[in-house]
Design an enzyme around this catalytic site. Structure first.
Site, PDB file in Angstrom:
ATOM      1  CE  LYS A  41      -8.506   0.943   3.291  1.00 19.94           C
ATOM      2  NZ  LYS A  41      -7.497   1.413   4.259  1.00 19.94           N
ATOM      3  CB  CYS A  63      -4.865  -1.107   4.847  1.00 13.37           C
ATOM      4  SG  CYS A  63      -4.223  -0.844   6.527  1.00 13.37           S
ATOM      5  CD  GLU A 102      -2.365   1.231   2.851  1.00  7.15           C
ATOM      6  OE1 GLU A 102      -3.334   1.994   3.021  1.00  7.15           O
ATOM      7  OE2 GLU A 102      -1.920   0.464   3.743  1.00  7.15           O
TER       8      GLU A 102
END
Length: 522
Positions: free
Chosen positions: A342, A392, A282
């Protein structure tokens, strides 16, 4: 003149017992010695919680007293599960230590209220029978877990089921998921410890049968094991190179420091890699595309525009006030890179909840409001594999990952997590996050590959086992072969169309029936 009530040692030690049980629950998520989840400790700590609640019920405790003791357990548990948030706020955010500690405790205390309500309801309104009481406790526990995992965007970190990624209850994951495992654990311990009196023969038989069903059936019936472990076979192997840059968090966004190191090291690895798929963590490139050195992104695109290799690279995207936490995928033949942005953003990290901007302004962290990507975005298709990225802590939300499995023909064959949890130092946060990814692998019978900044960079197979791993807090490349899987687990079949609503409705129905029956007995 009325006499003051005599001092009771039990009144002193009972609250300490609830706190101790909560801390043991936190330790079960990741042992301080080795970071492994301890399923047996989760059962013991939850059993102690139920036993203590049953003692309050025997004393006729009211709503306030029962709720307070349940809140002590849950606050201790949750504080012990994510205490490392202190590091991000104090060490990297510059928030004074007392305020950072208060913030962590306040979050745990607020989330703990859900369990306080469940505990109070059980003590005051729960049925008296051992079996019915155990079923109702499991339903209340599950509702508290579901509420924590969904309300106000949800923060289900440290849910009880994650301690069982190893152990006999892990076999339930492809059937009922992590919350179903948590419900099964609650049912088992309540069946065993409820009531301060000897078991009747009939009750003993019921307890033995129910406990055996929970533990034995998914593990012993061959047909069930074959169905959930990918009976429809594999989709071949893919060679991957997972990059772990180990860029210190306090240097990550420093020009001439962490930024230069990241651009140089990741650029070299992307240029020289030999694997079929190369993956960075990330925000491995900590700059927007327009901020990158001239030609940097074009060189990566050109490198993977032909031949038999592809790359997935983490970086922020956007401009003019609109940004996203994303990955770009580069493969031969594409006019434009693949994009995944995301979907489930981190409160206080990637968006600021209303009324809390003052809190963010107290910290020296480059945070803001990010744009949210769509749910169930298209996978990255490469060499016969459909690779579904998540970024994440998105892998905490199995129901959202499950939305990708609505159609078996297009369902992912490999799950991919890219993370940077250097914000939390060398702590159990790394181990806890690894267990979360392992649980998703179990639920969907899919391998999960993880490329992270500081760890855990690993390959997890479709049975939730770590097969390859880089040492954490080191800079390196993990090369491995990953076997894709096809077919759908029972969990994938029901969570894809319905989300977690089947668990919600079942738990609420159990509590509603218990409430109606209790009203009739009054």
């Amino acid at each position: 003149m009325a006499r003051a009530p005599a001092f009771s040692l039990a009144s002193l030690f009972r609250p300490l017992g609830f706190v101790a049980a909560g801390l043991a629950q936190a330790l079960s998520m990741a042992s301080p010695a080795g970071g492994k989840p301890l399923w047996w400790l989760q059962l013991l700590s939850l059993g102690a919680f139920v036993w203590l609640l049953d003692g309050l019920r025997a004393q006729g405790a009211g709503w306030r007293r029962a709720g307070l003791h349940g809140w002590l357990f849950s606050t201790a548990w949750l504080t012990g599960s994510f205490w490392w948030l202190f590091i991000s706020m104090h060490t990297y955010g510059g928030l004074p230590a007392p305020l950072a500690a208060i913030a962590v405790l306040a979050l745990a205390a607020a989330l703990g209220l859900y369990y306080a309500v469940a505990a109070a309801w059980f003590v005051v309104r729960g049925p008296e029978g051992r079996v019915t009481g155990a079923v109702v406790f499991a339903a209340l526990w599950t509702l508290a877990e579901l509420v924590r995992g969904s309300w106000f965007t949800g923060f289900p970190w440290g849910a009880g089921g994650y301690a069982h990624v190893e152990g006999p209850l892990a076999a339930l994951a492809p059937w009922v998921g992590v919350y179903g495992i948590g419900a099964a654990a609650a049912l088992v311990v309540a069946l065993i410890v409820l009531h301060h009196r000897p078991l009747r023969i009939a009750e003993a038989v019921q307890v033995v049968v129910l406990v055996a069903l929970v533990f034995a059936v998914p593990n012993l019936v061959p047909a069930l094991r074959e169905d959930v472990q990918g009976a429809k076979g594999t989709t071949g192997s893919l060679n991957v190179a997972l990059l772990q840059g180990n860029i210190p968090q306090d240097e990550k966004f420093i020009p001439g420091g962490g930024i230069e190191t990241a651009l140089r090291w990741y650029g070299e690895q992307l240029r020289d890699a030999k694997a079929s798929l190369v993956v960075t963590p990330e925000t491995a490139l900590p700059l927007l595309p327009v901020q990158l050195p001239a030609g940097y992104l074009d060189a990566i695109r050109a490198r993977y525009s032909q031949g038999s290799q592809a790359a997935i690279v983490g970086l922020p995207l956007g401009g003019q006030g609109t940004y996203s936490n994303s990955v770009l995928g580069f493969r031969p033949g594409d006019a434009q890179p693949y994009v995944y942005s995301k979907h489930h953003l981190v409160p206080f990290g990637e968006f600021i909840p209303p009324g809390f901007r003052w809190f963010i302004q107290m910290m020296n962290i480059p945070l803001g409001d990010f744009a949210r990507g769509g749910l169930a975005q298209a996978p990255f298709v490469w060499q016969g594999q459909r690779i579904a990225p998540n970024i994440c802590y998105e892998d905490l939300f199995g129901d959202e990952i499950g939305a990708n499995f609505r159609d078996e023909a297009t369902a992912p064959t490999i799950l991919l997590n890219v993370s940077n949890i250097a914000w939390f130092g060398d702590t159990v946060a790394i181990d806890e996050h690894l267990s979360i990814s392992r649980m998703r692998a179990l639920e969907f019978a899919r391998p999960m590959v993880r490329s992270t900044n500081t760890g855990a960079t690993v390959v997890i197979d479709a049975q939730g086992r770590v097969t390859h791993e880089l040492p954490r807090l080191t800079r390196g490349v993990l090369e491995a072969s990953v076997e894709g899987r096809r077919g759908l687990t029972p969990f994938a079949r029901w969570v894809a169309p319905f989300g977690l609503w089947p668990l919600w409705l079942l738990a609420m129905a159990i509590v509603a029936v218990a409430w109606v029956q209790g009203r009739r007995r009054q």
